[in-house]
Design a protein around this motif. Structure first.
Motif, PDB file in Angstrom:
ATOM      1  N   ALA A  95       0.831  -1.205   0.000  1.00 42.20           N
ATOM      2  CA  ALA A  95       0.000   0.000   0.000  1.00 42.20           C
ATOM      3  C   ALA A  95       0.865   1.255   0.000  1.00 42.20           C
ATOM      4  CB  ALA A  95      -0.936  -0.018   1.205  1.00 42.20           C
ATOM      5  N   ALA A  99       0.972   4.087  -3.011  1.00 47.70           N
ATOM      6  CA  ALA A  99       0.770   5.511  -2.727  1.00 47.70           C
ATOM      7  C   ALA A  99       1.961   6.340  -3.193  1.00 47.70           C
ATOM      8  CB  ALA A  99       0.530   5.713  -1.230  1.00 47.70           C
ATOM      9  N   ARG A 105      -4.678   4.941  -3.514  1.00 49.87           N
ATOM     10  CA  ARG A 105      -5.030   4.053  -2.402  1.00 49.87           C
ATOM     11  C   ARG A 105      -5.982   2.994  -2.931  1.00 49.87           C
ATOM     12  NH1 ARG A 105      -6.062   9.141   0.426  1.00 49.87           N
ATOM     13  NH2 ARG A 105      -4.311   9.612   1.833  1.00 49.87           N
ATOM     14  N   ILE A 137      -4.967   9.773  -4.581  1.00 50.16           N
ATOM     15  CA  ILE A 137      -4.582  10.581  -3.426  1.00 50.16           C
ATOM     16  C   ILE A 137      -4.516  12.037  -3.866  1.00 50.16           C
ATOM     17  CG2 ILE A 137      -2.759  11.040  -1.738  1.00 50.16           C
ATOM     18  CD1 ILE A 137      -2.007   8.072  -1.936  1.00 50.16           C
TER      19      ILE A 137
END
Length: 203
Positions: A95, A99, A105, A137
């Motif tokens: 993750a 990002a 995400r 994001i």
């Protein structure tokens, strides 16, 4: 015979480190073989990696292009990175890489496939995750500063069948990208119902 890789460790009667760098070590182990023979095996010690097949609602896969100096190529790859944060779970690391490298995400995570990149010369393991239900994001919220090869990495969304074709035609060479793309395509046939959970143990 049940087809399943299993852990095994033959006796190491001597070990010598030749090089220790920022990420890898190079080592020679003298290994006791069957019938009491011994043989030297040179290999790279690697902390391991994670990679992410990020699939959007239109079943397009996110690919980034990065320069890889040993290969002397610009390679189309998955968001990926080292297992280099102490105590971080594999899915949390994935993750983080999604990002940092791509600015997305994901709400839904599954384990897609586990790989040894080159088991005759390295102990590197890569776990490739499938990430879905993606959100971008917001600009300025990520806080990650790209450096070196990661500066100005292009990002492309490629329909999954097209990515499969490019892998099979030799247009994509990065091993976790090829394995992840093919695994995601195979898993899509069953609606991803057969995939392991994101926290599945490594075997």
């Amino acid at each position: 015979m049940k087809i399943r890789d299993t852990p095994e460790e033959w006796d190491v009667v001597a070990s010598k480190e030749h090089f220790g760098g920022r990420v890898i070590e190079v080592r020679t182990d003298t290994v006791r073989m069957p019938r009491e023979q011994v043989a030297d095996r040179d290999y790279v010690v690697h902390p391991g990696s994670v990679a992410v097949v990020a699939l959007d609602a239109d079943e397009r896969v996110l690919l980034i292009r990065q320069y890889r100096h040993p290969a002397r190529h610009l390679l189309w790859e998955l968001p990926a990175g080292l297992r280099d944060v102490q105590g971080e779970s594999l899915v949390a690391g994935a993750a983080r890489e999604l990002a940092e490298e791509a600015g997305y995400r994901a709400e839904t995570w599954h384990t897609l496939v586990d790989l040894y990149t080159s088991p005759g010369m390295s102990n590197e393991r890569i776990r490739v995750f499938l990430a879905r239900d993606l959100t971008k994001i917001p600009e300025g919220e990520n806080g990650f500063v790209h450096q070196h090869e990661e500066i100005d990495m292009p990002v492309e969304w490629v329909p999954l069948p097209d990515a499969v074709e490019k892998a099979l035609m030799g247009m994509i060479h990065n091993s976790p990208a090829v394995a992840g793309i093919l695994a995601a395509y195979a898993a899509s046939v069953e609606g991803f119902a057969l995939l392991r959970p994101a926290d599945a143990p490594e075997e």
